[in-house]
Scaffold this active site. Structure first.
Site, short mmCIF file in Angstrom:
data_model
loop_
_atom_site.label_atom_id
_atom_site.label_comp_id
_atom_site.label_asym_id
_atom_site.label_seq_id
_atom_site.Cartn_x
_atom_site.Cartn_y
_atom_site.Cartn_z
N ASN A 141 60.11 70.19 -4.29
CA ASN A 141 61.17 71.09 -3.87
C ASN A 141 60.53 72.25 -3.11
O ASN A 141 59.90 73.11 -3.70
CB ASN A 141 61.92 71.59 -5.12
CG ASN A 141 63.07 72.53 -4.77
OD1 ASN A 141 63.36 72.74 -3.59
ND2 ASN A 141 63.70 73.10 -5.78
N TRP A 142 60.71 72.24 -1.80
CA TRP A 142 60.06 73.26 -0.98
C TRP A 142 60.85 74.56 -0.96
O TRP A 142 60.43 75.54 -0.34
CB TRP A 142 59.85 72.73 0.45
CG TRP A 142 58.83 71.63 0.53
CD1 TRP A 142 57.96 71.26 -0.46
CD2 TRP A 142 58.54 70.79 1.65
NE1 TRP A 142 57.16 70.23 -0.03
CE2 TRP A 142 57.49 69.91 1.28
CE3 TRP A 142 59.07 70.68 2.94
CZ2 TRP A 142 56.97 68.96 2.13
CZ3 TRP A 142 58.54 69.72 3.80
CH2 TRP A 142 57.50 68.87 3.40
N LYS A 143 62.03 74.54 -1.58
CA LYS A 143 62.87 75.75 -1.67
C LYS A 143 63.01 76.40 -0.28
O LYS A 143 63.16 75.68 0.70
CB LYS A 143 62.30 76.70 -2.72
CG LYS A 143 62.11 76.00 -4.08
CD LYS A 143 61.76 76.91 -5.21
CE LYS A 143 61.56 76.10 -6.48
NZ LYS A 143 61.31 76.90 -7.65
N GLU A 178 67.94 78.14 -9.89
CA GLU A 178 68.03 79.20 -8.88
C GLU A 178 69.43 79.25 -8.26
O GLU A 178 69.90 80.30 -7.85
CB GLU A 178 66.93 78.99 -7.81
CG GLU A 178 65.58 79.39 -8.38
CD GLU A 178 64.39 78.68 -7.77
OE1 GLU A 178 64.53 78.03 -6.73
OE2 GLU A 178 63.29 78.77 -8.38
N GLU A 193 63.94 71.37 -16.48
CA GLU A 193 63.22 72.52 -15.93
C GLU A 193 63.56 73.78 -16.73
O GLU A 193 64.58 74.44 -16.46
CB GLU A 193 63.63 72.78 -14.47
CG GLU A 193 63.24 71.72 -13.49
CD GLU A 193 63.08 72.30 -12.08
OE1 GLU A 193 62.01 72.15 -11.52
OE2 GLU A 193 64.03 72.92 -11.57
N GLY A 246 58.05 78.96 -11.62
CA GLY A 246 57.31 79.96 -10.84
C GLY A 246 56.60 81.00 -11.67
O GLY A 246 56.30 82.09 -11.16
N SER A 255 56.29 75.20 -13.07
CA SER A 255 54.85 75.50 -13.06
C SER A 255 53.97 74.28 -13.28
O SER A 255 52.96 74.35 -13.98
CB SER A 255 54.53 76.61 -14.08
OG SER A 255 55.15 77.81 -13.69
N GLY A 292 57.49 72.62 -7.41
CA GLY A 292 57.82 73.64 -6.41
C GLY A 292 56.55 74.09 -5.71
O GLY A 292 55.99 73.39 -4.85
P1 13P Z 1 57.53 75.76 -9.56
O1 13P Z 1 56.79 74.45 -9.59
O2 13P Z 1 57.15 76.64 -8.41
O3 13P Z 1 57.47 76.44 -10.89
O4 13P Z 1 59.07 75.41 -9.30
C1 13P Z 1 59.66 74.44 -10.07
C2 13P Z 1 61.00 74.17 -9.53
O5 13P Z 1 61.88 74.99 -9.60
C3 13P Z 1 61.20 72.89 -8.84
O6 13P Z 1 62.53 72.68 -8.56
#
Ligand code: 13P
Length: 250
Positions: A9-11, A97, A167, A173, A212, A233
């Site tokens: 997920n590149w957000k 999010e 999650e 994060g 994470s 992420g």
């Molecule tokens: P991180 O891997 O940056 O913690 O994000 C996880 C996430 O929200 C994937 O959708």
């Protein structure tokens, strides 16, 4: 050997240049490791561009979100019809999010999930508890409540697969995550709940872990028997690190 489903997920990150570079790195790994499937979720604006870049590479694409409407006066939105039009197969639904910053409650998540499913695409449902709930041993309860709410209106026969990403909100994060054995426990619990209530989903349910995931914990997490993959992420945005992490699957 189980098949591992990796969703990156590149957000809200990336440029065309960066995407081109990342795809090159991803390509190296997909050719070498047979028991993985990679799905990338770039920002919506880059979906079509990423699709062109992965041409002939065995990588699939997911959208990070959709609107509830199919078309009309909804400025700034993207519909499931548009995703279908450009050949997208997966949509992330219920990411924390979106639940937090866009106030998407379970009822919206449920509508989006079923809209995706009813239109023949595959929803990837994100669930998970916050830190207070984790500390109060509420994880199982919260996860099941979220799943129950979604599945009560789902035409489960239409589901090609039920993909659930566990999650924990507090792990996203933050460089913190539950112990792999805790992730195993909750994954197993979720599967047994689903198999008990929805026998038709037996062997069609995939549980991913997200929050994470990094080079230090990835291997230990995905080797848990009921964990079928990871939703990654931050660690998916650095091509070199991502490759080293995925190589651990061999
Ligand atoms: P991180 O891997 O940056 O913690 O994000 C996880 C996430 O929200 C994937 O959708």
């Amino acid at each position: 050997m189980k098949k591992i489903l990796i969703l990156t997920n590149w957000k809200l990150n990336g440029t065309k240049k960066k995407i081109k570079k990342l795809i090159k790195k991803y390509k190296n790994i997909i050719d070498k490791i047979k028991n993985i499937k990679i799905i990338i979720a770039p920002p919506l604006i880059y979906l079509d561009y990423t699709k062109k870049k992965i041409n002939k590479i065995n990588i699939k694409l997911a959208a990070q979100n959709i609107d509830l409407h199919l078309s009309g006066a909804y400025t700034g939105e993207t519909s499931i019809m548009m995703l279908k039009d450009i050949g997208i197969k997966y949509v992330i639904i219920g990411h924390s999010e979106r639940r937090i910053y866009h106030n998407e409650k379970n009822n919206i998540v449920e509508k989006k999930f079923n809209l995706v499913n009813n239109n023949g695409l595959i929803p990837i449902l994100c669930i998970g508890e916050n830190y207070a709930e984790y500390q109060n041993n509420q994880t199982k309860k919260i996860c099941i409540k979220q799943i129950k709410f979604i599945l009560k209106k789902t035409k489960t026969k239409l589901l090609k697969k039920l993909i659930i990403a566990y999650e924990p909100i507090w792990a996203i994060g933050t460089n913190k995550s539950p112990e792999p054995r805790e992730i195993q426990k909750i994954s197993k619990y979720i599967k047994s709940y689903i198999y008990k209530k929805h026998k038709e989903l037996y062997n069609k349910t995939i549980i991913q872990y997200g929050g994470s995931v990094n080079i230090n914990n990835f291997h230990e997490i995905i080797k848990q028997p009921d964990v079928d993959g990871a939703l990654i992420g931050n660690a998916s945005l650095n091509g070199k690190n991502f490759i080293s992490m995925i190589k651990q699957i061999r």
